[in-house]
Design a protein around this motif. Structure first.
Motif, PDB file in Angstrom:
ATOM      1  N   CYS A 152       0.863  -1.178   0.000  1.00 14.08           N
ATOM      2  CA  CYS A 152       0.000   0.000   0.000  1.00 14.08           C
ATOM      3  C   CYS A 152       0.902   1.231   0.000  1.00 14.08           C
ATOM      4  O   CYS A 152       1.709   1.406   0.919  1.00 14.08           O
ATOM      5  CB  CYS A 152      -0.919   0.010   1.214  1.00 14.08           C
ATOM      6  N   THR A 154       1.364   5.189   0.327  1.00 17.71           N
ATOM      7  CA  THR A 154       0.760   6.420   0.816  1.00 17.71           C
ATOM      8  C   THR A 154       1.440   7.585   0.114  1.00 17.71           C
ATOM      9  O   THR A 154       2.674   7.644   0.027  1.00 17.71           O
ATOM     10  CB  THR A 154       0.856   6.533   2.347  1.00 17.71           C
ATOM     11  N   ASP A 189       1.875   9.599   7.746  1.00 19.64           N
ATOM     12  CA  ASP A 189       1.981   8.517   6.763  1.00 19.64           C
ATOM     13  C   ASP A 189       3.253   7.707   7.015  1.00 19.64           C
ATOM     14  O   ASP A 189       3.241   6.469   6.967  1.00 19.64           O
ATOM     15  CB  ASP A 189       2.021   9.089   5.353  1.00 19.64           C
ATOM     16  N   LEU A 198       1.122   0.642   6.569  1.00 19.43           N
ATOM     17  CA  LEU A 198       1.309   0.977   5.162  1.00 19.43           C
ATOM     18  C   LEU A 198       2.750   0.611   4.817  1.00 19.43           C
ATOM     19  O   LEU A 198       3.506   0.202   5.694  1.00 19.43           O
ATOM     20  CB  LEU A 198       1.029   2.464   4.916  1.00 19.43           C
TER      21      LEU A 198
END
Length: 254
Positions: A152, A154, A189, A198
């Protein structure tokens, strides 16, 4: 003075700054636009930065400072504290919780450490290339390596860049990822990457106060950070090593 002393100070600075900003938001704030509707500043940003700068003037008078909201002082030690009093100000103003206070310490060209406080959960992260990353004193697990196709990413891309060469480079990167998130705070993040929730941070034209605090903690958790030129801009990429390499390859290979 040791790196542990600096880490303790950094953690205290971001906690104090974050708690001040949180109290000021609760009392009510008005935002002012800087460069765009999504780039805003409040009195809390300025007050939190001033709190950090004043504390450093007392406790680290020989060090320099560089703050997002304009604080700047040359030191004599070769070290500089890079301050982001409220990272994710649009979220902060909108009443969202994905924002933080962040700081990094550099020594010349070397990144020493970063600290990030998340007021919504009360958690404080500290770490650096030679300082294993921790949250509230507990060690973070090491970042698990993985390919981009299982990651994933970000990221953030301002709408004006969706077309053209920058948009094309972004699209190549995004097409190879498992999924994307645009959450609005680069330092938060990075903490999600450091914790393994993430997997890669990717954004272009990132200023030092948005990059360095999170970069230090990602590196302290076993991740890597890179810069690559693509489509005429500088991209910052950090996280799981294999995924970072594949992001950089996607950005630079039409």
């Amino acid at each position: 003075m040791t790196i542990a002393d600096d880490a303790d100070l950094a953690a205290r600075l971001v906690r104090d700054a974050g708690e001040l900003a949180h109290r000021m938001r609760s009392a009510g704030l008005e935002a002012q636009t800087k460069t765009s509707i999504s780039d805003v500043v409040t009195a809390a940003d300025h007050a939190a930065e001033r709190l950090v700068v004043d504390t450093l003037a007392t406790e680290r008078p020989d060090d320099g400072v560089l703050g997002e909201e304009g604080a700047s002082r040359d030191g004599t030690s070769g070290r500089t504290w890079v301050i982001d009093p409220v990272d994710g100000t649009y979220n902060f103003v909108a009443g969202l919780d994905w924002w933080c206070s962040a700081i990094a310490l550099t020594d010349g060209d070397d990144l020493v450490l970063g600290a990030i406080h998340h007021p919504a959960t009360g958690r404080t992260f500290v770490g650096g290339p030679d300082l294993p990353s921790r949250v509230d004193g507990e060690a973070l697990g090491r970042i698990v390596d993985r390919p981009l196709a299982e990651s994933c990413v970000t990221t953030y891309l301002h709408p004006p860049y969706f077309s053209g060469e920058v948009g094309a480079a972004f699209g190549r990167m995004a097409a190879r990822a498992a999924t994307l998130r645009m959450l609005g705070s680069g330092s938060m993040d990075a903490m999600a990457v450091a914790e393994g929730r993430l997997h890669v941070v990717c954004q272009h034209s990132v200023p030092p106060w948005d990059e360095l605090p999170g970069a230090a903690i990602i590196r302290g958790a076993g991740g890597v950070t890179r810069h690559v030129e693509a489509a005429g801009v500088d991209w910052y990429v950090a996280g799981a090593p294999t995924a970072v390499d594949e992001v950089c390859a996607a950005l630079t290979t039409p």
